[in-house]
Design a protein around this motif. Sequence first.
Motif, mmCIF file in Angstrom:
data_model
loop_
_atom_site.group_PDB
_atom_site.id
_atom_site.type_symbol
_atom_site.label_atom_id
_atom_site.label_comp_id
_atom_site.label_asym_id
_atom_site.label_seq_id
_atom_site.Cartn_x
_atom_site.Cartn_y
_atom_site.Cartn_z
ATOM 1 N N LEU A 1 0.979 -1.261 -0.062
ATOM 2 C CA LEU A 1 0.060 -0.058 -0.049
ATOM 3 C C LEU A 1 0.911 1.208 -0.038
ATOM 4 O O LEU A 1 0.296 2.433 -0.265
ATOM 5 N N THR A 2 2.033 1.232 0.347
ATOM 6 C CA THR A 2 2.949 2.338 0.163
ATOM 7 C C THR A 2 3.385 2.629 -1.315
ATOM 8 O O THR A 2 4.006 3.584 -1.735
ATOM 9 N N ARG A 3 2.948 1.787 -2.515
ATOM 10 C CA ARG A 3 3.304 2.117 -3.695
ATOM 11 C C ARG A 3 2.035 2.413 -4.482
ATOM 12 O O ARG A 3 2.284 2.615 -5.776
ATOM 13 N N LEU A 4 1.028 2.820 -4.077
ATOM 14 C CA LEU A 4 -0.439 3.137 -4.688
ATOM 15 C C LEU A 4 -0.035 4.339 -5.483
ATOM 16 O O LEU A 4 -0.455 4.193 -6.843
ATOM 17 N N SER A 5 0.571 5.512 -5.078
ATOM 18 C CA SER A 5 0.661 6.579 -5.902
ATOM 19 C C SER A 5 1.671 6.338 -7.040
ATOM 20 O O SER A 5 1.550 6.764 -8.037
ATOM 21 N N ALA A 6 2.700 5.743 -6.601
ATOM 22 C CA ALA A 6 3.889 5.425 -7.706
ATOM 23 C C ALA A 6 3.383 4.526 -8.819
ATOM 24 O O ALA A 6 3.595 4.796 -9.947
ATOM 25 N N LYS A 7 2.374 3.721 -8.378
ATOM 26 C CA LYS A 7 1.688 2.803 -9.523
ATOM 27 C C LYS A 7 0.835 3.608 -10.250
ATOM 28 O O LYS A 7 0.357 3.287 -11.436
ATOM 29 N N ASN A 8 0.448 4.954 -9.874
ATOM 30 C CA ASN A 8 -0.502 5.612 -10.558
ATOM 31 C C ASN A 8 -0.254 6.975 -11.009
ATOM 32 O O ASN A 8 -0.775 7.871 -10.949
ATOM 33 N N GLY A 9 1.166 7.015 -11.456
ATOM 34 C CA GLY A 9 1.707 8.106 -12.106
ATOM 35 C C GLY A 9 2.134 9.342 -10.973
ATOM 36 O O GLY A 9 1.934 10.482 -11.332
ATOM 37 N N GLY A 10 2.069 8.859 -9.828
ATOM 38 C CA GLY A 10 2.461 9.771 -8.386
ATOM 39 C C GLY A 10 1.317 10.480 -7.807
ATOM 40 O O GLY A 10 1.505 11.183 -7.199
ATOM 41 N N VAL A 11 0.196 9.851 -8.219
ATOM 42 C CA VAL A 11 -1.211 10.634 -7.633
ATOM 43 C C VAL A 11 -1.927 9.563 -6.984
ATOM 44 O O VAL A 11 -1.937 8.343 -7.507
ATOM 45 N N PHE A 12 -2.157 9.817 -5.650
ATOM 46 C CA PHE A 12 -2.788 8.754 -4.961
ATOM 47 C C PHE A 12 -4.181 8.598 -5.674
ATOM 48 O O PHE A 12 -4.933 9.291 -5.622
ATOM 49 N N LEU B 1 -3.572 6.124 4.236
ATOM 50 C CA LEU B 1 -2.848 5.312 3.042
ATOM 51 C C LEU B 1 -2.247 6.346 2.461
ATOM 52 O O LEU B 1 -0.985 6.065 1.947
ATOM 53 N N LYS B 2 -2.626 7.591 2.262
ATOM 54 C CA LYS B 2 -1.984 8.596 1.550
ATOM 55 C C LYS B 2 -0.721 9.050 2.028
ATOM 56 O O LYS B 2 0.258 9.411 1.312
ATOM 57 N N ALA B 3 -0.675 9.183 3.552
ATOM 58 C CA ALA B 3 0.350 9.551 4.172
ATOM 59 C C ALA B 3 1.620 8.471 4.122
ATOM 60 O O ALA B 3 2.602 8.920 4.511
ATOM 61 N N LEU B 4 1.187 7.230 3.866
ATOM 62 C CA LEU B 4 2.172 6.441 3.849
ATOM 63 C C LEU B 4 3.028 5.996 2.506
ATOM 64 O O LEU B 4 3.814 5.323 2.445
ATOM 65 N N GLN B 5 2.385 6.716 1.624
ATOM 66 C CA GLN B 5 2.925 6.610 0.268
ATOM 67 C C GLN B 5 4.748 7.038 0.066
ATOM 68 O O GLN B 5 5.174 7.879 0.706
ATOM 69 N N ASP B 6 5.429 6.180 -0.463
ATOM 70 C CA ASP B 6 6.674 6.088 -0.760
ATOM 71 C C ASP B 6 6.889 7.533 -1.816
ATOM 72 O O ASP B 6 6.402 7.819 -2.717
#
Length: 136
Positions: free
Chosen positions: A59-70, A131-136
């Motif tokens: 769940l820390t890679r959700l933004s990374a897998k979505n073009g940097g957007v949560f 979860l948004k705060a957990l993003q790498d």
Amino acid sequence: MRHPMMILLLSLGLAACVERETLPSGSEDFADFCAACHGMSGKGDGEGAAALDRKPADLTRLSAKNGGVFPGTRVMAKIWGYTGVAPGRQDAASPMPEFGPLLQGDLVPYDGGDGIATPTPVRLVQIAEYLKALQD
């Protein structure tokens, strides 16, 4: 006869003791409902992960897998069940548990990034924000 001021002060004191129930924070609900599989770090390394057929998502890679957007709307779909799984059943591809207690209580407008503010239980919004705060 009791002094009216004393009665007023006692009443105010009792009222202060009876506070509205405090909601758990997003991190507390995450620990209670998600960490068993996703781990406290959110990386999919919880104690229950080994018993699953499919490794839980990192769940820390959700933004990374979505073009940097949560991907708030997709996250909410997963945790609230917008994905169309009937109540009482789990999706075989994604064995997420039901979050019954999290669906109760106040609703707040939540825009998951698609421009649509949807009335959403506040505890689910708190988990999504955590979860948004957990993003790498």
